[in-house]
Write a protein that holds these residues in place. Sequence first.
Motif, PDB file in Angstrom:
ATOM      1  N   GLN A 156       0.855  -1.184   0.000  1.00 50.41           N
ATOM      2  CA  GLN A 156       0.000   0.000   0.000  1.00 50.41           C
ATOM      3  C   GLN A 156       0.894   1.237   0.000  1.00 50.41           C
ATOM      4  N   ASP A 157       0.684   2.130  -0.979  1.00 46.45           N
ATOM      5  CA  ASP A 157       1.533   3.321  -1.038  1.00 46.45           C
ATOM      6  C   ASP A 157       0.987   4.422  -0.127  1.00 46.45           C
ATOM      7  N   ALA A 158       1.653   5.573  -0.148  1.00 45.45           N
ATOM      8  CA  ALA A 158       1.283   6.669   0.751  1.00 45.45           C
ATOM      9  C   ALA A 158      -0.112   7.200   0.465  1.00 45.45           C
ATOM     10  N   ASP A 159      -0.629   6.986  -0.742  1.00 48.49           N
ATOM     11  CA  ASP A 159      -1.972   7.441  -1.106  1.00 48.49           C
ATOM     12  C   ASP A 159      -3.038   6.392  -0.834  1.00 48.49           C
ATOM     13  N   GLY A 160      -2.629   5.261  -0.262  1.00 49.14           N
ATOM     14  CA  GLY A 160      -3.589   4.209   0.047  1.00 49.14           C
ATOM     15  C   GLY A 160      -3.861   3.263  -1.096  1.00 49.14           C
ATOM     16  N   LYS A 161      -3.160   3.411  -2.209  1.00 50.81           N
ATOM     17  CA  LYS A 161      -3.364   2.539  -3.360  1.00 50.81           C
ATOM     18  C   LYS A 161      -2.493   1.286  -3.220  1.00 50.81           C
ATOM     19  N   LYS A 163      -0.304  -1.662  -4.903  1.00 48.92           N
ATOM     20  CA  LYS A 163       0.521  -1.874  -6.091  1.00 48.92           C
ATOM     21  C   LYS A 163       1.368  -3.128  -5.900  1.00 48.92           C
ATOM     22  N   GLN A 208      13.152   4.369  -1.803  1.00 46.62           N
ATOM     23  CA  GLN A 208      11.896   3.754  -1.384  1.00 46.62           C
ATOM     24  C   GLN A 208      12.136   2.777  -0.238  1.00 46.62           C
ATOM     25  N   HIS A 218       3.803  -1.696   3.468  1.00 48.00           N
ATOM     26  CA  HIS A 218       3.517  -0.298   3.176  1.00 48.00           C
ATOM     27  C   HIS A 218       4.757   0.323   2.542  1.00 48.00           C
TER      28      HIS A 218
END
Length: 241
Positions: A156-161, A163, A208, A218
Amino acid sequence: MQRMNRWGVLALFMTLAGLPAMARADVPAGYRLAQTLVTQEGSSLQVLEDQRISAQLHKDSWGSGLDEDSFDEPGDLVENPLREAQVRLVSASGAVIAHKDLGYPLAKVKKAALNGQPEPVYFLTIDQTAPMGSYSGPATQLLLPAKRQLEPVGYQDADGKFKPLILASTGKAAWKVSTPAGGGADELLQVSSFMDGDGDDDFATRYQTYRWVGGQWHGASTQKAGYWDTESDFPARTAFP
């Protein structure tokens, strides 16, 4: 009688019940069994490669790209291009549980030495190296065969998506496993450099960090102007978020 694992019990039940059994793990025509790795649960992760790729050729070509010059009879590749590698999960009883085509001729698997994970994790690395250029190379994904079979792990990336979690190793990208100084689950650090402008010297470097928190991965990242490549030392931990 020795106790069967769950995959063996399933195969036996399907056979006794007259149901179609899962496909047996025969090696498909044109392939060789390049690698077998027995998991903690007793199943096996297997990598299949084109039978024209010997173990020595796999070793010599890894990270440098396969082309016609790699083979004694390159003309054969024109009419019969190399088959893409396959990975499959095979039960202890010899039934194919899951199977995936990998898109490239070379691949390998290994047990991931990651602390703090609730399930055994395995690295599947697909060699995506092109014969020329510094932006391609082996790409690694995480597998949880006991839980997700061959479905790759995401984050989960910082925007909540959500990937796919892919770790790149190229001329301008590298990654490593890092143990936090304060303890806890291991982290994954990825550094990558890329063009960021019109000028030949306009580069940016992305840092990253992937952390295991609350039962999932995350991701966090930061980007700075500047160039990095694998001839340089891996950045200090303080460069990563």
